[in-house]
Scaffold this motif. Structure first.
Motif, mmCIF file in Angstrom:
data_model
loop_
_atom_site.group_PDB
_atom_site.id
_atom_site.type_symbol
_atom_site.label_atom_id
_atom_site.label_comp_id
_atom_site.label_asym_id
_atom_site.label_seq_id
_atom_site.Cartn_x
_atom_site.Cartn_y
_atom_site.Cartn_z
ATOM 1 N N GLY A 30 105.915 74.874 84.182
ATOM 2 C CA GLY A 30 106.959 75.792 84.598
ATOM 3 C C GLY A 30 106.349 77.100 85.012
ATOM 4 N N ALA A 31 107.139 77.890 85.714
ATOM 5 C CA ALA A 31 106.649 79.205 86.101
ATOM 6 C C ALA A 31 106.558 80.084 84.873
ATOM 7 N N PRO A 32 105.486 80.842 84.733
ATOM 8 C CA PRO A 32 105.399 81.730 83.579
ATOM 9 C C PRO A 32 106.570 82.693 83.583
ATOM 10 N N GLY A 33 107.167 82.873 82.420
ATOM 11 C CA GLY A 33 108.292 83.784 82.305
ATOM 12 C C GLY A 33 109.605 83.172 82.762
ATOM 13 N N ALA A 34 109.605 81.865 82.980
ATOM 14 C CA ALA A 34 110.838 81.238 83.437
ATOM 15 C C ALA A 34 111.896 81.303 82.351
ATOM 16 N N GLY A 83 119.353 89.953 85.153
ATOM 17 C CA GLY A 83 118.772 91.217 85.585
ATOM 18 C C GLY A 83 118.347 92.028 84.395
ATOM 19 N N GLU A 84 118.794 93.271 84.300
ATOM 20 C CA GLU A 84 118.397 94.169 83.218
ATOM 21 C C GLU A 84 118.777 93.582 81.864
ATOM 22 N N GLY A 85 117.780 93.296 81.050
ATOM 23 C CA GLY A 85 118.039 92.772 79.712
ATOM 24 C C GLY A 85 118.662 91.403 79.739
ATOM 25 N N GLY A 86 118.163 90.488 80.588
ATOM 26 C CA GLY A 86 118.734 89.158 80.727
ATOM 27 C C GLY A 86 118.740 88.394 79.423
ATOM 28 N N ASP A 87 119.926 88.003 78.969
ATOM 29 C CA ASP A 87 120.044 87.244 77.737
ATOM 30 C C ASP A 87 119.495 85.833 77.938
ATOM 31 N N GLY A 88 119.042 85.233 76.866
ATOM 32 C CA GLY A 88 118.502 83.881 76.904
ATOM 33 C C GLY A 88 117.073 83.870 76.412
ATOM 34 N N SER A 89 116.393 82.758 76.671
ATOM 35 C CA SER A 89 115.008 82.604 76.252
ATOM 36 C C SER A 89 114.090 82.783 77.444
ATOM 37 N N HIS A 90 112.989 83.462 77.207
ATOM 38 C CA HIS A 90 112.026 83.738 78.274
ATOM 39 C C HIS A 90 110.628 83.454 77.748
ATOM 40 N N ASP A 91 109.889 82.598 78.481
ATOM 41 C CA ASP A 91 108.529 82.245 78.086
ATOM 42 C C ASP A 91 107.554 83.248 78.669
ATOM 43 N N GLY A 92 106.593 83.656 77.864
ATOM 44 C CA GLY A 92 105.500 84.467 78.362
ATOM 45 C C GLY A 92 104.465 83.569 79.007
ATOM 46 N N SER A 93 103.575 84.165 79.761
ATOM 47 C CA SER A 93 102.501 83.387 80.368
ATOM 48 C C SER A 93 101.538 82.921 79.279
ATOM 49 N N VAL A 94 100.765 81.910 79.589
ATOM 50 C CA VAL A 94 99.769 81.400 78.650
ATOM 51 C C VAL A 94 98.549 82.318 78.736
ATOM 52 N N ALA A 95 98.239 82.977 77.636
ATOM 53 C CA ALA A 95 97.069 83.853 77.577
ATOM 54 C C ALA A 95 95.881 83.023 77.114
ATOM 55 N N GLN A 96 94.891 82.871 77.982
ATOM 56 C CA GLN A 96 93.698 82.109 77.630
ATOM 57 C C GLN A 96 92.750 83.027 76.868
ATOM 58 N N THR A 97 92.533 82.726 75.597
ATOM 59 C CA THR A 97 91.649 83.535 74.770
ATOM 60 C C THR A 97 90.348 82.775 74.501
ATOM 61 N N ARG A 108 99.950 89.673 72.377
ATOM 62 C CA ARG A 108 100.485 90.838 73.097
ATOM 63 C C ARG A 108 100.606 90.564 74.591
ATOM 64 N N GLU A 109 99.600 89.912 75.166
ATOM 65 C CA GLU A 109 99.619 89.608 76.598
ATOM 66 C C GLU A 109 100.794 88.696 76.958
ATOM 67 N N SER A 110 100.968 87.632 76.193
ATOM 68 C CA SER A 110 102.060 86.695 76.454
ATOM 69 C C SER A 110 103.416 87.338 76.175
ATOM 70 N N LEU A 111 103.485 88.140 75.118
ATOM 71 C CA LEU A 111 104.726 88.835 74.783
ATOM 72 C C LEU A 111 105.135 89.783 75.899
ATOM 73 N N GLN A 112 104.178 90.530 76.450
ATOM 74 C CA GLN A 112 104.496 91.452 77.540
ATOM 75 C C GLN A 112 104.996 90.697 78.767
#
Length: 166
Positions: A58-62, A71-85, A153-157
């Motif tokens: 899926g697209a990151p942040g989908a 839009g502003e403060g969209g309710d629902g679930s939002h995935d962060g991108s996969v942070a490769q550590t 932090r990266e994925s959360l942002q």
């Protein structure tokens, strides 16, 4: 002759100890992790919404939740991108209601060995609580879990950006 024998035995003993030392990255140490990690399938608490089994499916942040991205403060679930550590991927999902982060779920954390599991069992709940309290990705690094904290932090942002939160 006696000195040579003592030196030889000491050297052999040191070499045996050196080569039998097991590092924390030498493989799976067994046991299971107490950190809830969603490995695909259905999203907990959102019915039968498939999340895909491939981390790149899926697209990151989908927006993957019940609510529409408004839009502003969209309710629902939002995935962060996969942070490769250095130790493996880190990914989180935020749930937003009323323009506030109401939950943070860990989708992926490094779990290649027992030490990773121990670190994440300790660090992930602290990072989750810090994110809920701060309502942002400006959270402190958990001591002993620097790499996981940075990836979190990266994925959360990324998830916050996808939700259009400030």
């Amino acid at each position: 002759m006696r000195r040579i024998t003592i030196w030889l035995l000491s050297t052999v003993t040191a070499l045996v100890l050196l080569f039998s030392y097991r590092t924390s990255t030498m493989g799976v140490g067994g046991g299971t992790s107490a950190v809830a990690v969603d490995r695909g399938g259905t999203t907990p608490g959102s019915g039968d919404t498939p999340t895909g089994t491939d981390p790149g499916s899926g697209a990151p942040g989908a927006n993957t939740g019940d609510g529409a991205d408004t839009g502003e403060g969209g309710d629902g679930s939002h995935d962060g991108s996969v942070a490769q550590t250095r130790w493996g991927p880190v990914q989180v999902r935020i749930t937003v209601a009323g323009g506030r982060i109401t939950d943070v779920t860990t989708l992926q954390v490094p779990d290649g060995n027992f030490r990773d599991q121990q670190i994440n069992d300790y660090a992930v709940p602290i990072l989750r609580q810090a994110a809920l309290t701060a309502q942002s990705a400006r959270i402190d690094t958990v001591s002993g879990a620097t790499v996981t904290s940075d990836g979190y932090r990266e994925s959360l942002q990324a998830a916050i950006d996808a939700a259009h939160l400030r």
